[in-house]
Write an enzyme that holds these catalytic residues in place. Structure first.
Site, mmCIF file in Angstrom:
data_model
loop_
_atom_site.group_PDB
_atom_site.id
_atom_site.type_symbol
_atom_site.label_atom_id
_atom_site.label_comp_id
_atom_site.label_asym_id
_atom_site.label_seq_id
_atom_site.Cartn_x
_atom_site.Cartn_y
_atom_site.Cartn_z
ATOM 1 N N GLN A 1 -5.743 -1.495 -6.666
ATOM 2 C CA GLN A 1 -6.353 -0.584 -5.698
ATOM 3 C C GLN A 1 -7.061 0.540 -6.433
ATOM 4 O O GLN A 1 -6.621 0.979 -7.498
ATOM 5 C CB GLN A 1 -5.293 0.008 -4.763
ATOM 6 C CG GLN A 1 -5.861 0.869 -3.645
ATOM 7 C CD GLN A 1 -4.772 1.391 -2.716
ATOM 8 O OE1 GLN A 1 -4.373 2.552 -2.825
ATOM 9 N NE2 GLN A 1 -4.277 0.546 -1.832
ATOM 10 N N ASP B 1 0.816 -1.220 0.000
ATOM 11 C CA ASP B 1 0.000 0.000 0.000
ATOM 12 C C ASP B 1 0.845 1.264 0.000
ATOM 13 O O ASP B 1 0.324 2.359 -0.183
ATOM 14 C CB ASP B 1 -0.926 -0.009 1.225
ATOM 15 C CG ASP B 1 -1.971 1.087 1.178
ATOM 16 O OD1 ASP B 1 -2.538 1.322 0.105
ATOM 17 O OD2 ASP B 1 -2.219 1.722 2.224
ATOM 18 N N SER C 1 -7.584 5.580 0.045
ATOM 19 C CA SER C 1 -7.879 4.317 -0.634
ATOM 20 C C SER C 1 -9.319 3.897 -0.382
ATOM 21 O O SER C 1 -9.844 4.055 0.718
ATOM 22 C CB SER C 1 -6.934 3.220 -0.133
ATOM 23 O OG SER C 1 -5.591 3.591 -0.319
#
Length: 283
Positions: free
Chosen positions: A268, A197, A218
């Site tokens: 993502q 991430d 996110s």
């Protein structure tokens, strides 16, 4: 069935003072992995970030045993703060199985990590510039003061002080700081979830560097695990953003072992809102 519960601690909090998404995903995977047998390993996970995490309180991870089968098992994890979920994660685990159907992309040809500067070394290099504006110097010193638990060596670092648009692709070598060991593959997967991430969504900003980001967070995060790896050894993180629009950006990522084996694939989507810089045309 009573859900299994575990508590998570915070090891690093970004400048945003919201919990790092990779930490929540990684800890959710730890909780899920502790609720399956030792002979199965995660092959995919799919998460939704529901609320911003509060760094002032611990996170409660609640695990539901959705299904336990002969080959595949599924666990549902809810990360909870203040009585409300901040993340919902489904993780699927599989027993090792052989198959004649095998293929993968080819790993990009890049310089080895030994030939590249770390994130900290790059910042120090920028700070040595006597003509560096004070506002940039303050920002870089704040970044340098952060003890990020990941070692990063960008392959193609962006020109920090030039707001030129770039192709929405970036490559960097990554590994966890410290020694994890070889025996626990479940732990390496959890650490890779944490690593995956970091700076991932920012790939979607590279063609739009003339804008100032006012809000970025996110929305979801997915991972597919393909081959064994060690998260405390250098892996190449290949990131690209095929699309952005509607105040959202989509990014894809691939974590490669040094021997060219594709270890993990990631995806993502996040919210990206920007402001115009002073003097920019509104047309």
């Amino acid at each position: 069935m009573i859900p299994q519960k575990r508590w998570g601690r915070h090891y690093w909090v970004p400048i945003t003072q919201r919990l790092f998404g990779g930490q929540i995903v990684g800890q959710a995977l730890v909780a899920a992995a502790n609720a399956v047998s030792e002979d199965v390993h995660v092959h995919s996970l799919h998460c939704y970030f529901v609320r911003a995490g509060d760094p002032k309180v611990p996170v409660l991870y609640q695990v539901e045993r959705t299904r336990t089968g002969k080959s595949f098992s599924v666990r549902l994890v809810k990360a909870i703060q203040h009585g409300k979920p901040i993340l919902i994660c489904q993780a699927s685990f599989q027993q090792a199985q052989e198959s004649p159907v095998k293929h993968q992309f080819s790993m990009p040809a890049v310089p080895p990590p030994e030939e590249l500067l770390t994130r900290e070394e790059l910042i120090q290099k920028y700070l040595e510039d006597p003509e560096l504006l004070e506002r940039y110097r303050l920002g870089l010193n704040k970044m340098l003061a952060q003890e990020v638990p990941i070692e990063i060596k960008p392959v193609n670092p962006p020109e920090v002080f030039h707001w030129r648009s770039q192709e929405p692709k970036q490559l960097f070598w990554v590994r966890a700081r410290g020694y994890i060991g070889e025996s626990d593959m479940k732990l390496h997967c959890c650490v890779a979830a944490y690593i995956s991430d970091y700076s991932f969504l920012s790939t979607a900003l590279l063609p739009h560097r003339q804008h100032r980001v006012s809000f970025m967070v996110s929305l979801d995060h997915s991972m597919w695990f393909h081959a064994p790896f060690r998260a405390d050894q250098w892996m190449l993180y290949e990131c690209e953003s095929p699309w952005a629009g509607g105040c959202r950006g989509l990014v894809h990522g691939r974590l490669w072992r040094r021997d060219g084996v594709l270890a993990v694939t990631c995806a993502q989507e996040g919210v990206i809102r920007v402001k115009q810089r002073p003097g920019e045309s509104k047309l």
